[in-house]
Design a protein around this motif. Structure first.
Motif, PDB file in Angstrom:
ATOM      1  N   UNK A   1      -2.017  13.691  -8.949  1.00 58.75           N
ATOM      2  CA  UNK A   1      -0.845  14.032  -9.493  1.00 58.75           C
ATOM      3  C   UNK A   1      -0.212  12.868 -10.269  1.00 58.75           C
ATOM      4  N   UNK A   2      -0.654  11.601  -9.736  1.00 56.50           N
ATOM      5  CA  UNK A   2       0.021  10.139 -10.239  1.00 56.50           C
ATOM      6  C   UNK A   2       0.962   9.708  -9.279  1.00 56.50           C
ATOM      7  N   UNK A   3       0.949   8.390  -9.064  1.00 57.63           N
ATOM      8  CA  UNK A   3       2.069   7.903  -8.139  1.00 57.63           C
ATOM      9  C   UNK A   3       3.521   7.951  -8.582  1.00 57.63           C
ATOM     10  N   UNK A   4       3.495   8.097  -9.696  1.00 51.39           N
ATOM     11  CA  UNK A   4       5.090   8.327 -10.386  1.00 51.39           C
ATOM     12  C   UNK A   4       5.400  10.024  -9.943  1.00 51.39           C
ATOM     13  N   UNK A   5       4.670  10.645  -9.475  1.00 52.69           N
ATOM     14  CA  UNK A   5       5.111  11.924  -9.455  1.00 52.69           C
ATOM     15  C   UNK A   5       4.635  12.597  -8.010  1.00 52.69           C
ATOM     16  N   UNK A   6       4.628  11.723  -7.305  1.00 55.00           N
ATOM     17  CA  UNK A   6       4.544  12.402  -5.647  1.00 55.00           C
ATOM     18  C   UNK A   6       5.685  11.206  -4.770  1.00 55.00           C
ATOM     19  N   UNK A   7       5.690  11.800  -3.578  1.00 52.39           N
ATOM     20  CA  UNK A   7       6.651  10.919  -2.630  1.00 52.39           C
ATOM     21  C   UNK A   7       5.842  10.146  -1.773  1.00 52.39           C
ATOM     22  N   UNK A   8       6.458   8.780  -1.523  1.00 47.22           N
ATOM     23  CA  UNK A   8       5.723   7.934  -0.587  1.00 47.22           C
ATOM     24  C   UNK A   8       4.072   7.693  -0.834  1.00 47.22           C
ATOM     25  N   UNK A   9       3.783   7.490  -2.257  1.00 51.05           N
ATOM     26  CA  UNK A   9       2.546   7.011  -2.523  1.00 51.05           C
ATOM     27  C   UNK A   9       2.352   5.742  -2.187  1.00 51.05           C
ATOM     28  N   UNK A  10       1.057   5.302  -1.821  1.00 45.96           N
ATOM     29  CA  UNK A  10       0.630   3.892  -1.392  1.00 45.96           C
ATOM     30  C   UNK A  10       1.062   3.034  -2.366  1.00 45.96           C
ATOM     31  N   UNK A  11       1.510   1.738  -2.036  1.00 52.78           N
ATOM     32  CA  UNK A  11       2.122   0.739  -2.825  1.00 52.78           C
ATOM     33  C   UNK A  11       1.169   0.487  -3.940  1.00 52.78           C
TER      34      UNK A  11
END
Length: 533
Positions: free
Chosen positions: A437-447
């Motif tokens: 989904x892309x890190x900007x579009x999910x909650x709590x993505x790995x840094x």
């Protein structure tokens, strides 16, 4: 997109075929919203009647007609989960909602490929609700439509009583959405004849169940499949699962011949207070997930391994894969002895024999040399669980799909996040959803998946292959391989059995499956039916 007047419903879709933010699906009119990023969304669309009262524990029914325009700008509440708080305001028993996200520029004539995504949660909860597909749609060139859904889990979706409750209602909820998509997705710009069914964990297991539903009867509801970490669990018959009903009814105070009527009169809070897992037959402790699809001689007619062995599945192109350390989230971190590790595995698969456990211990030497110490058998238990439940079944299914003449591709997600590695998780179960989904579009993505970090390129790499598959049923694209910077993903079974391995930093490469993993997977394949998987 401009909303049309309710006084002229015939004009809802009349402007040169353009999809409007207000869409009439027959039983209701839903008003969504066009976002500034070029994606429009319709959230919280009812696809079935509220499963309340007499519809509690029943198959999904047609949604009720509603007057006026329904707001479709807020996600519907997701379904009550086992072991979750009875007062959680984000969940509800009234949860049968789906979301549609599509390019704002789409028209009713666009016939865009559709990605229908089923979230996971072990069939005990909705673990990935409220999917934000904007990033995937944008990176497709505004060329796909995405549908996601809630479905009933735990006792609400998977309890049966050998008599009055139809089994597997959670799977039937999902099929209801597949049927809904066939009827209505063209109004959102999608092509009902170009559906890729996808899912993660229990969602990937669901994909597999739909491939084999009713012994592989093809209703034309989907045309390709993506299964990320498909979960193969112990499968009970209706008779074997009766104890779950008996125990649950007893806990909520509904004994006697009218126990079902009694449970249908209880409040959701009363049911949730008693909604927790107990051991499987022959186990000493509760499994990670207890409420699961049941052999019902109809939707689920046999163990998944045997159904595939017999060729009773829908022939479509497939992508199956898993993460390098898919068991670390589940195995107890304090596992300190071989006996504790064996006990944990036995609690998940209670029909394991002593001989099987002995062979498992030979196939899986403990990678930790710090014993005796608390947790020194954590990775041993984790490795057994991940390959039994996720990795080996996916490779087996891919082999059968290829054997029957359909294209199959297999992947391994080996993208290391420094924090997860430091914690001992390695590359854990379903972590690739952050890249999908892309890190900007999910909650709590790995840094490390964020912009400018070491794994920022993991998302465009994964999306390159997934979008090609969704569009063309081939992860390499329209012309099989376009010479781009992404390596060719070779089909499973072409020469050596090789997986596209996604590496740290956004790289990917084809790597053959090593002989040790092949040997271990052979064990699970030989014993899959005996283990009721």
């Amino acid at each position: 997109m401009l909303a049309q007047s309710l006084l002229v419903p015939a004009l809802l879709l009349s402007v040169v075929g353009a999809v409007q933010d207000t869409v009439d699906v027959g039983y209701s009119i839903y008003k969504g919203q066009a976002l500034p990023n070029g994606v429009s969304q319709w959230l919280g669309i009812r696809y079935a009647a509220p499963p309340l009262g007499e519809l509690r524990f029943a198959p999904p029914q047609e949604p009720l007609r509603t007057p006026g325009v329904q707001d479709a700008t807020i996600h519907g509440k997701y379904c009550l989960g086992t072991g979750r708080s009875p007062t959680d305001k984000s969940t509800s028993e009234d949860c049968l909602f789906l979301d549609v996200q599509a390019p704002t520029k789409a028209t009713v004539h666009s016939k865009l490929p559709v990605f229908l995504y089923i979230q996971g949660g072990g069939f005990n909860l909705n673990s990935n609700p409220n999917t934000n597909a904007s990033g995937l749609i944008i990176n497709s060139g505004y060329d796909i439509v995405v549908v996601s859904l809630n479905y009933r889990v735990g006792p609400y979706g998977f309890m049966t009583d050998s008599d009055k409750i139809v089994p597997n209602n959670g799977l039937r909820d999902q099929r209801k959405v597949l049927e809904w998509v066939q009827k209505h997705i063209s109004q959102f710009g999608g092509d009902p004849n170009h559906i890729t069914l996808g899912g993660s964990s229990a969602g990937a297991a669901s994909v597999t169940y739909h491939l084999t539903a009713n012994n592989g009867t093809n209703r034309g509801l989907f045309h390709a499949a993506i299964a990320e970490s498909p979960s193969f669990a112990t499968t009970l018959s209706v008779a074997q699962s009766q104890y779950m009903y008996t125990q649950f009814a007893t806990r909520v105070g509904c004994v006697g011949k009218d126990s079902l009527a009694c449970m249908r009169k209880k409040t959701a809070v009363e049911l949730q207070t008693s909604n927790f897992n107990i051991p499987l037959p022959g186990a000493s402790k509760p499994p990670n997930y207890m409420w699961l699809p049941t052999l019902d001689n109809e939707f689920v007619q046999d163990y998944t391994y045997r159904v595939f062995q017999q060729g009773k599945f829908i022939r479509v192109p497939t992508v199956y894969g898993d993460d390098s350390n898919g068991g670390t989230k589940f195995a107890p971190k304090d596992t300190a002895t071989l006996q504790e590790s064996n006990g944990y595995v036995l609690d998940q698969y209670p029909v394991l024999t002593l001989e099987m456990l002995g062979e498992i211990n030979e196939l899986y030497p403990n990678p930790n040399t710090s014993c005796p110490a608390v947790g020194c058998y954590w990775r041993h238990a984790s490795n057994v669980y991940q390959e039994a439940r996720y990795m080996c079944p996916g490779m087996y299914i891919s082999s059968v799909v290829a054997k029957h003449g359909k294209d199959a591709w297999v992947y391994r997600w080996n993208v290391e996040d420094p924090e997860q590695m430091a914690s001992g998780l390695g590359v854990p179960h379903t972590v690739e959803l952050n890249a999908l989904w892309g890190a900007d579009y999910v909650d709590d993505a790995p840094a490390s998946y964020q912009d400018g970090q070491v794994n920022a390129a993991a998302s465009p790499t994964m999306q390159h292959y997934w979008l090609n598959f969704i569009k063309y049923y081939d992860p390499n694209g329209r012309n099989a391989y376009d010479g781009s910077r992404y390596p060719q993903w070779k089909k499973w079974g072409e020469g050596a059995q090789s997986r596209l391995t996604f590496q740290t930093g956004g790289k990917a490469e084809m790597i053959p499956v090593d002989s040790g993993l092949r040997q271990r997977c052979d064990f699970w394949t030989r014993n899959g039916v005996a283990l009721t998987m």
